[in-house]
Design a protein around this motif. Sequence first.
Motif, PDB file in Angstrom:
ATOM      1  N   ASP A 130       0.841  -1.242  -0.075  1.00 19.00           N
ATOM      2  CA  ASP A 130      -0.106   0.132   0.014  1.00 19.00           C
ATOM      3  C   ASP A 130       0.687   1.238  -0.081  1.00 19.00           C
ATOM      4  O   ASP A 130       0.192   2.224  -0.330  1.00 19.00           O
ATOM      5  CB  ASP A 130      -0.849   0.086   1.036  1.00 19.00           C
ATOM      6  CG  ASP A 130      -1.823  -1.286   1.406  1.00 19.00           C
ATOM      7  OD1 ASP A 130      -2.676  -1.577   0.291  1.00 19.00           O
ATOM      8  OD2 ASP A 130      -1.632  -1.956   2.206  1.00 19.00           O
ATOM      9  N   ALA A 131       1.963   1.076   0.502  1.00 20.56           N
ATOM     10  CA  ALA A 131       3.068   2.418   0.598  1.00 20.56           C
ATOM     11  C   ALA A 131       4.649   1.668   0.354  1.00 20.56           C
ATOM     12  O   ALA A 131       4.622   0.566   0.717  1.00 20.56           O
ATOM     13  CB  ALA A 131       2.954   2.920   1.809  1.00 20.56           C
ATOM     14  N   VAL A 132       5.346   2.548  -0.598  1.00 22.84           N
ATOM     15  CA  VAL A 132       6.687   1.932  -0.624  1.00 22.84           C
ATOM     16  C   VAL A 132       7.557   3.083   0.011  1.00 22.84           C
ATOM     17  O   VAL A 132       7.624   4.191  -0.367  1.00 22.84           O
ATOM     18  CB  VAL A 132       6.801   1.733  -2.164  1.00 22.84           C
ATOM     19  CG1 VAL A 132       8.371   1.360  -2.302  1.00 22.84           C
ATOM     20  CG2 VAL A 132       6.064   0.733  -2.762  1.00 22.84           C
ATOM     21  N   LEU A 133       8.463   2.908   0.694  1.00 19.47           N
ATOM     22  CA  LEU A 133       9.464   3.820   1.378  1.00 19.47           C
ATOM     23  C   LEU A 133      10.739   3.441   0.720  1.00 19.47           C
ATOM     24  O   LEU A 133      11.338   2.346   0.424  1.00 19.47           O
ATOM     25  CB  LEU A 133       9.646   3.407   2.941  1.00 19.47           C
ATOM     26  CG  LEU A 133       8.686   3.377   3.838  1.00 19.47           C
ATOM     27  CD1 LEU A 133       8.839   3.289   5.159  1.00 19.47           C
ATOM     28  CD2 LEU A 133       7.794   4.671   3.540  1.00 19.47           C
ATOM     29  N   LEU A 134      11.254   4.735   0.144  1.00 19.78           N
ATOM     30  CA  LEU A 134      12.219   4.773  -0.941  1.00 19.78           C
ATOM     31  C   LEU A 134      13.680   5.203  -0.057  1.00 19.78           C
ATOM     32  O   LEU A 134      13.396   6.410   0.282  1.00 19.78           O
ATOM     33  CB  LEU A 134      11.874   5.336  -2.225  1.00 19.78           C
ATOM     34  CG  LEU A 134      10.644   4.836  -2.965  1.00 19.78           C
ATOM     35  CD1 LEU A 134      10.127   5.950  -3.857  1.00 19.78           C
ATOM     36  CD2 LEU A 134      11.061   3.509  -3.741  1.00 19.78           C
ATOM     37  N   PRO A 135      14.629   4.800  -0.249  1.00 25.25           N
ATOM     38  CA  PRO A 135      15.858   5.471  -0.025  1.00 25.25           C
ATOM     39  C   PRO A 135      16.070   6.518  -1.230  1.00 25.25           C
ATOM     40  O   PRO A 135      15.700   6.458  -2.211  1.00 25.25           O
ATOM     41  CB  PRO A 135      17.023   4.288  -0.045  1.00 25.25           C
ATOM     42  CG  PRO A 135      16.394   3.445  -0.860  1.00 25.25           C
ATOM     43  CD  PRO A 135      14.915   3.509  -1.122  1.00 25.25           C
ATOM     44  N   GLY A 136      16.924   7.443  -0.828  1.00 27.49           N
ATOM     45  CA  GLY A 136      17.457   8.560  -1.808  1.00 27.49           C
ATOM     46  C   GLY A 136      18.599   9.536  -1.224  1.00 27.49           C
ATOM     47  O   GLY A 136      18.810   9.207   0.038  1.00 27.49           O
ATOM     48  N   LEU A 137      18.763  10.277  -1.831  1.00 24.99           N
ATOM     49  CA  LEU A 137      20.159  11.344  -1.321  1.00 24.99           C
ATOM     50  C   LEU A 137      19.558  12.681  -1.511  1.00 24.99           C
ATOM     51  O   LEU A 137      20.126  13.707  -0.707  1.00 24.99           O
ATOM     52  CB  LEU A 137      21.141  11.305  -2.296  1.00 24.99           C
ATOM     53  CG  LEU A 137      22.051  10.061  -2.052  1.00 24.99           C
ATOM     54  CD1 LEU A 137      23.329   9.874  -3.303  1.00 24.99           C
ATOM     55  CD2 LEU A 137      22.681   9.905  -0.889  1.00 24.99           C
ATOM     56  N   ALA A 138      18.394  12.914  -2.281  1.00 18.30           N
ATOM     57  CA  ALA A 138      17.743  14.288  -2.217  1.00 18.30           C
ATOM     58  C   ALA A 138      16.219  14.315  -2.868  1.00 18.30           C
ATOM     59  O   ALA A 138      16.222  13.119  -3.637  1.00 18.30           O
ATOM     60  CB  ALA A 138      18.751  15.278  -3.134  1.00 18.30           C
ATOM     61  N   VAL A 139      15.542  15.141  -2.729  1.00 18.48           N
ATOM     62  CA  VAL A 139      14.238  15.174  -3.302  1.00 18.48           C
ATOM     63  C   VAL A 139      14.054  16.818  -3.852  1.00 18.48           C
ATOM     64  O   VAL A 139      14.358  17.428  -3.031  1.00 18.48           O
ATOM     65  CB  VAL A 139      13.123  14.548  -2.806  1.00 18.48           C
ATOM     66  CG1 VAL A 139      12.583  15.374  -1.452  1.00 18.48           C
ATOM     67  CG2 VAL A 139      11.784  14.237  -3.796  1.00 18.48           C
ATOM     68  N   ASP A 140      13.469  17.164  -4.778  1.00 18.80           N
ATOM     69  CA  ASP A 140      13.363  18.441  -5.180  1.00 18.80           C
ATOM     70  C   ASP A 140      11.715  18.856  -4.993  1.00 18.80           C
ATOM     71  O   ASP A 140      10.943  18.017  -4.529  1.00 18.80           O
ATOM     72  CB  ASP A 140      13.783  18.750  -6.687  1.00 18.80           C
ATOM     73  CG  ASP A 140      12.943  18.231  -7.919  1.00 18.80           C
ATOM     74  OD1 ASP A 140      11.865  17.847  -7.336  1.00 18.80           O
ATOM     75  OD2 ASP A 140      13.414  18.253  -8.739  1.00 18.80           O
ATOM     76  N   ALA A 141      11.446  20.008  -5.471  1.00 13.23           N
ATOM     77  CA  ALA A 141      10.084  20.594  -5.009  1.00 13.23           C
ATOM     78  C   ALA A 141       9.009  19.883  -5.862  1.00 13.23           C
ATOM     79  O   ALA A 141       7.858  20.134  -5.541  1.00 13.23           O
ATOM     80  CB  ALA A 141      10.103  21.969  -5.355  1.00 13.23           C
ATOM     81  N   ARG A 142       9.523  19.259  -6.899  1.00  9.69           N
ATOM     82  CA  ARG A 142       8.469  18.286  -7.862  1.00  9.69           C
ATOM     83  C   ARG A 142       8.294  17.121  -7.201  1.00  9.69           C
ATOM     84  O   ARG A 142       7.246  16.294  -7.887  1.00  9.69           O
ATOM     85  CB  ARG A 142       8.686  18.492  -9.288  1.00  9.69           C
ATOM     86  CG  ARG A 142       9.183  19.961  -9.810  1.00  9.69           C
ATOM     87  CD  ARG A 142      10.162  19.711 -11.118  1.00  9.69           C
ATOM     88  NE  ARG A 142      11.179  18.999 -10.900  1.00  9.69           N
ATOM     89  CZ  ARG A 142      12.019  18.474 -11.649  1.00  9.69           C
ATOM     90  NH1 ARG A 142      11.485  18.645 -13.138  1.00  9.69           N
ATOM     91  NH2 ARG A 142      13.184  17.908 -11.437  1.00  9.69           N
ATOM     92  N   GLY A 143       9.058  16.553  -6.349  1.00 13.54           N
ATOM     93  CA  GLY A 143       8.973  15.139  -5.792  1.00 13.54           C
ATOM     94  C   GLY A 143       9.872  14.498  -6.582  1.00 13.54           C
ATOM     95  O   GLY A 143       9.899  13.431  -6.462  1.00 13.54           O
ATOM     96  N   MET A 144      10.724  15.069  -7.345  1.00 17.51           N
ATOM     97  CA  MET A 144      11.925  14.013  -8.333  1.00 17.51           C
ATOM     98  C   MET A 144      13.066  13.755  -7.321  1.00 17.51           C
ATOM     99  O   MET A 144      13.463  14.354  -6.431  1.00 17.51           O
ATOM    100  CB  MET A 144      12.129  14.709  -9.533  1.00 17.51           C
ATOM    101  CG  MET A 144      11.327  15.415 -10.522  1.00 17.51           C
ATOM    102  SD  MET A 144      10.128  14.027 -10.979  1.00 17.51           S
ATOM    103  CE  MET A 144      11.176  13.019 -11.888  1.00 17.51           C
ATOM    104  N   ARG A 145      13.289  12.387  -7.145  1.00 17.43           N
ATOM    105  CA  ARG A 145      14.265  11.827  -6.082  1.00 17.43           C
ATOM    106  C   ARG A 145      15.356  11.584  -6.810  1.00 17.43           C
ATOM    107  O   ARG A 145      15.584  11.175  -8.149  1.00 17.43           O
ATOM    108  CB  ARG A 145      13.570  10.446  -5.648  1.00 17.43           C
ATOM    109  CG  ARG A 145      14.395   9.587  -4.845  1.00 17.43           C
ATOM    110  CD  ARG A 145      13.583   8.371  -4.585  1.00 17.43           C
ATOM    111  NE  ARG A 145      13.844   7.697  -5.525  1.00 17.43           N
ATOM    112  CZ  ARG A 145      14.923   6.621  -5.862  1.00 17.43           C
ATOM    113  NH1 ARG A 145      15.567   6.274  -5.119  1.00 17.43           N
ATOM    114  NH2 ARG A 145      14.976   5.784  -6.885  1.00 17.43           N
ATOM    115  N   LEU A 146      16.593  11.907  -6.143  1.00 13.35           N
ATOM    116  CA  LEU A 146      17.856  11.624  -6.519  1.00 13.35           C
ATOM    117  C   LEU A 146      18.301  10.218  -5.791  1.00 13.35           C
ATOM    118  O   LEU A 146      18.285  10.458  -4.626  1.00 13.35           O
ATOM    119  CB  LEU A 146      18.903  12.762  -6.354  1.00 13.35           C
ATOM    120  CG  LEU A 146      20.224  12.286  -6.726  1.00 13.35           C
ATOM    121  CD1 LEU A 146      20.618  12.473  -8.254  1.00 13.35           C
ATOM    122  CD2 LEU A 146      21.165  13.552  -6.042  1.00 13.35           C
TER     123      LEU A 146
END
Length: 204
Positions: A130-146
């Motif tokens: 129902d939900a997926v928790l994602l690792p990342g290094l950054a996210v921007d104001a549009r929700g795009m994940r690095l």
Amino acid sequence: MRHSSSGSEPDKRTLRRQFLAVRNRLTADDVRATGAALADRALELPELTHARTVAAYVSVGSEPATLALLDALRARGVRVLLPVLLPDNDLDWAPYAGEDSLQLVRHGGKMALLEPAGARLGPAAVQEADAVLLPGLAVDARGMRLGRGGGSYDRVLARLERAGADPALVVLLYAPEVVERVPEEPHDRPVHAVVTPEGVRRFR
């Protein structure tokens, strides 16, 4: 923090180095303290309050700590799925049965990961979340994940899209990693929310 959006992989590599350098200055106490706050903020998310199955991950090193959150979800009766890295960088999944059920697995030249020791459920198991928790290094104001650049979660997100699954996508970060813009490529997918130890920000 302002970043250009040329979309090129070299830009992403440079940014990854910058964000990792900041993380690597954190002490174990910093990581532990922020992990408790991160769990508190995440548990307030309606998407997690109502979830029956959550696909998550075990943090390593200086990543925002996730164990407190995994244990709290499990205590709520949530089925928590954790990734198992495959040789081709895709992800299999297995249920989380508590910290004692985790094993440290070395993947060649890559980092050592804490993975669940239980029965493998197959890469498609993430479609039940129902939900997926994602690792990342950054996210921007549009929700795009690095991400870290391994491509494992790009495959997961593509698999969810192909299956018509639409779980809540939530990235876990430190507050300074929420930035104005990160480079994106055509295959990148926005997340729905970011959780930091300080709070939650939604993108759609």
